[in-house]
Enzyme design. Structure first.
Site: not given
Length: 480
Positions: A151, A248, A283
């Protein structure tokens, strides 16, 4: 484009390649090698020499290398942004901006390479140790495996590779399958900046490449950004070797809109934070919006109107507001989640349709806590608005999630801000701004299913180094 192993650009050992497609057009724009287990083993072996060379490289030299890469990224920001747009599908303004952020990240880690400090610890707090002293140093871990998501590939890779090299490690990058090209191009800058052979290598390919790196005894740290499911798998594979793992992971970020929030400004923030940033594939994007019932109707009206105005189209066109998702599979997954939400009682007020890899900006109402549309992460431009009556109830709903990345609150009441900061189980609470924000100088990361540790220019170096202590017994006092 080839991958980088042991100082040379090369194909896969068996010659296999993967096509890289433009998600907006399905056009093939390049091919890259599909690395094999033999390629991974070769890279890990080369990294052992690279780690020794990096450990000997003085910090001023690490600074010079990373700073030179930052300058070169800036010089090629426009063409890198275009390349990233074509392979990733984010809007051209976003991808060009991401490249600029990457340059800042490289420069920040270049500076921090000169500031990896130890400390001295007087021991006179311990009876019998009054004349003793300890000192500590932070030393490189060795070899870092950097597993990068699709992303924000350039930005998130920059934290891992620049942080790992600044700390004196060797780094092996596993690129995202769908969009490795910009990372490969910047890797050329690194290689040409004077890094020791094997200090940085880049592998392209599928999940098996990442798993092989995670499993290897020759890797001391895995730094990965990705899904929570992938993070759990990495922990399982890494466990036998006891290596450090920094994750993460996903998020289902809640935004609490209080009754004193400005409706127009809040609507604009929600639209940016869910629809036009990363095409909804972030996210820390706005995922669940909890709105005080007194302003639910006007805010909903403003968000629906704004979503309907957004232009879906070619991300290379500056007038486009929302581009495609990374591939058709991702868009189909979002479509299935929206259809399930409707089946569970939700109503679509805007959007809701898929066209190839594109998914319309979608606004939902009637989403109930506990349903998948509330509890699970939707990685695309879908925004549910849920009314609440009591602020403490909103805080409870915000915490009612297996994720804990970021949260936001829109209010002018400082006591509400501090209450949210006190009780929300997340890594960051954002005030009067979308959750879709990351500042490279701040610690970024989450709790619960959103990962472990924190990533940022001042925090990553702690993750990527180890502490060694020297205890000087009876060092003070008169000499014999």
């Amino acid at each position: 484009m080839d991958m980088l192993i042991d100082g040379g650009w090369t194909g896969a050992s068996d010659g296999a390649v993967d096509p890289i497609l433009n998600p907006a057009t399905d056009e093939e724009i390049a091919t890259v090698p599909r690395a094999t287990a033999a390629d991974v083993a070769r890279a890990v072996a080369a990294a052992q020499q690279g780690r020794d060379a990096m450990a000997r490289l003085p910090s001023h030299r690490r600074f010079e290398i990373l700073e030179s890469v930052a300058r070169r990224i800036e010089a090629h920001q426009v063409e890198l942004g275009r390349l990233l747009c074509r392979e990733n599908g984010k809007r051209i303004g976003e991808t060009t901006g991401e490249v600029g952020v990457a340059a800042r990240i490289f420069r920040g880690y270049a500076e921090e390479a000169k500031r990896i400090f130890g400390k001295s610890v007087p021991l006179d707090a311990i009876p019998g140790r009054e004349r003793s002293l300890a000192i500590t140093l932070r030393q490189p871990l060795g070899v870092v495996a950097a597993i990068v998501p699709f992303n924000y590939p350039v930005e998130l890779w920059s934290h891992k590779v620049a942080g790992g090299l600044a700390a004196g490690n060797a780094v092996i990058t596993k690129t995202p399958e769908d969009c490795p090209l910009a990372v490969l191009e910047i890797s050329r800058y690194l290689e040409e900046a004077g890094l020791p052979r094997g200090a940085h290598q880049v592998l392209t390919g599928g999940r098996d490449v990442g798993e092989a790196l995670v499993r290897s005894d020759g890797v001391q740290l895995v730094a990965m950004t990705g899904s929570t499911a992938a993070g759990r798998r990495i922990l399982e594979v890494a466990a036998p070797t006891l290596k450090k793992v920094h994750l993460e992971l996903g998020g289902n970020d809640a935004t609490i809109i209080c009754d004193d929030a400005d409706v127009a400004d809040t609507a604009d923030a929600l639209i940016r934070g869910r629809f036009t940033s990363g095409n909804g594939q972030i996210c820390c994007a706005v995922k669940r919006v909890l709105v005080h019932r007194s302003i639910h109707a006007p805010l909903l009206e403003a968000v629906v109107a704004g979503a309907k105005r957004l232009r879906l189209g070619d991300p290379m066109d500056p007038s486009t507001d929302v581009g495609p998702l990374i591939n058709r599979r991702s868009a189909e997954r979002v479509e299935a989640q929206v259809n399930q939400a409707v089946a569970d009682g939700a109503t679509v007020l805007a959007g809701g349709a898929r066209r190839g890899s594109f998914f319309e900006p979608t606004v939902l109402i009637g989403v109930s806590p506990g349903t998948p549309a509330f509890a699970e992460e939707t990685f695309g431009p879908v925004l549910p608005l849920i009314p609440y009556d009591d602020f403490e109830t909103a805080l409870t709903l915000a915490n009612d999630s297996p994720f804990g990345l970021q949260a936001a609150i829109f209010t002018r009441d400082l006591r509400r801000v501090m209450r949210a900061y006190e009780v929300l189980d997340v890594g960051t609470v954002v005030v009067n701004h979308t959750t879709a924000v990351r500042v490279e100088t701040l610690p970024f990361g989450g709790n619960k299913g959103s990962g472990n540790g924190r990533e940022g220019i001042h925090d990553t170096l702690e993750q990527m180094t180890k502490v060694k202590t020297l205890l000087l017994h009876e060092i003070f006092g008169p000499a014999n």
